[in-house]
Design a protein around this motif. Structure first.
Motif, PDB file in Angstrom:
ATOM      1  N   ARG A   1       0.808  -1.212   0.000  1.00 24.04           N
ATOM      2  CA  ARG A   1       0.000   0.000   0.000  1.00 24.04           C
ATOM      3  C   ARG A   1       0.843   1.265   0.000  1.00 24.04           C
ATOM      4  O   ARG A   1       0.423   2.261  -0.536  1.00 24.04           O
ATOM      5  N   CYS A   2       1.994   1.221   0.622  1.00 20.34           N
ATOM      6  CA  CYS A   2       2.785   2.446   0.790  1.00 20.34           C
ATOM      7  C   CYS A   2       3.952   2.556  -0.174  1.00 20.34           C
ATOM      8  O   CYS A   2       4.327   3.647  -0.568  1.00 20.34           O
ATOM      9  N   HIS A   3       4.574   1.443  -0.501  1.00 19.79           N
ATOM     10  CA  HIS A   3       5.764   1.435  -1.363  1.00 19.79           C
ATOM     11  C   HIS A   3       5.474   0.621  -2.614  1.00 19.79           C
ATOM     12  O   HIS A   3       4.566  -0.188  -2.654  1.00 19.79           O
ATOM     13  N   LYS A   4       6.294   0.841  -3.618  1.00 16.72           N
ATOM     14  CA  LYS A   4       6.274  -0.019  -4.797  1.00 16.72           C
ATOM     15  C   LYS A   4       7.704  -0.377  -5.147  1.00 16.72           C
ATOM     16  O   LYS A   4       8.648   0.252  -4.675  1.00 16.72           O
ATOM     17  N   ALA A   9       2.986  -2.720  -8.890  1.00 17.69           N
ATOM     18  CA  ALA A   9       1.874  -2.313  -8.031  1.00 17.69           C
ATOM     19  C   ALA A   9       2.414  -1.757  -6.723  1.00 17.69           C
ATOM     20  O   ALA A   9       3.517  -2.076  -6.297  1.00 17.69           O
ATOM     21  N   GLY A  10       1.632  -0.933  -6.093  1.00 21.28           N
ATOM     22  CA  GLY A  10       2.009  -0.354  -4.815  1.00 21.28           C
ATOM     23  C   GLY A  10       1.633   1.097  -4.754  1.00 21.28           C
ATOM     24  O   GLY A  10       0.920   1.612  -5.618  1.00 21.28           O
ATOM     25  N   GLY A  11       2.089   1.757  -3.718  1.00 23.93           N
ATOM     26  CA  GLY A  11       1.721   3.151  -3.506  1.00 23.93           C
ATOM     27  C   GLY A  11       2.911   4.085  -3.562  1.00 23.93           C
ATOM     28  O   GLY A  11       4.062   3.663  -3.667  1.00 23.93           O
ATOM     29  N   ASP A  12       2.604   5.379  -3.485  1.00 21.99           N
ATOM     30  CA  ASP A  12       3.632   6.420  -3.516  1.00 21.99           C
ATOM     31  C   ASP A  12       3.754   7.146  -2.186  1.00 21.99           C
ATOM     32  O   ASP A  12       4.358   8.207  -2.117  1.00 21.99           O
ATOM     33  N   VAL A  13       3.192   6.565  -1.136  1.00 23.63           N
ATOM     34  CA  VAL A  13       3.282   7.188   0.186  1.00 23.63           C
ATOM     35  C   VAL A  13       4.729   7.134   0.679  1.00 23.63           C
ATOM     36  O   VAL A  13       5.213   8.060   1.311  1.00 23.63           O
TER      37      VAL A  13
END
Length: 117
Positions: A1-4, A9-13
């Protein structure tokens, strides 16, 4: 969810983990158990109080002796250090993983991160 990892797939947080293994095992373990020890540029939140009394907050992009660069609402703010009364230390949004994962799970995550060359 936070990293990719790379363009997957993943997030940019949090920062992209594509080549994170190059940082070394001790860095990776410290990043997992004490993420506030060294916050990646652009991902740590800070608050800046100006001499005028105005307060600004955002993700710390860069800090030099002359200015502080923040990202807020996808806009870059440049603040002269001479205008700053005080600022907070960069805070990581990542929780310490040693409180969330069992030791074996922490070792598994560390092994995975070490594979991301």
């Amino acid at each position: 969810r936070c990293h990719k990892v790379g363009w997957g797939a993943g997030g940019d947080v949090g920062p992209n983990l594509k080549h994170i293994a190059q940082k070394g095992s001790s860095y990776l373990l410290r990043a997992l158990v004490d993420p506030a020890a060294e916050v990646a540029s652009g991902y740590g939140m800070i608050s800046v109080t100006l001499k005028s009394g105005k307060t600004l907050s955002g993700a710390l992009l860069k800090e030099t002796t002359d200015e502080v660069s923040l990202k807020k609402n996808n806009k870059k703010l440049l603040i002269k250090t001479s205008d700053i009364k005080s600022k907070t230390k960069a805070i990581s949004g990542m929780p310490p993983m040693n409180f969330l994962l069992k030791p074996a799970e922490l070792r598994d995550v560390l092994a995975f991160l070490k594979s991301l060359i």
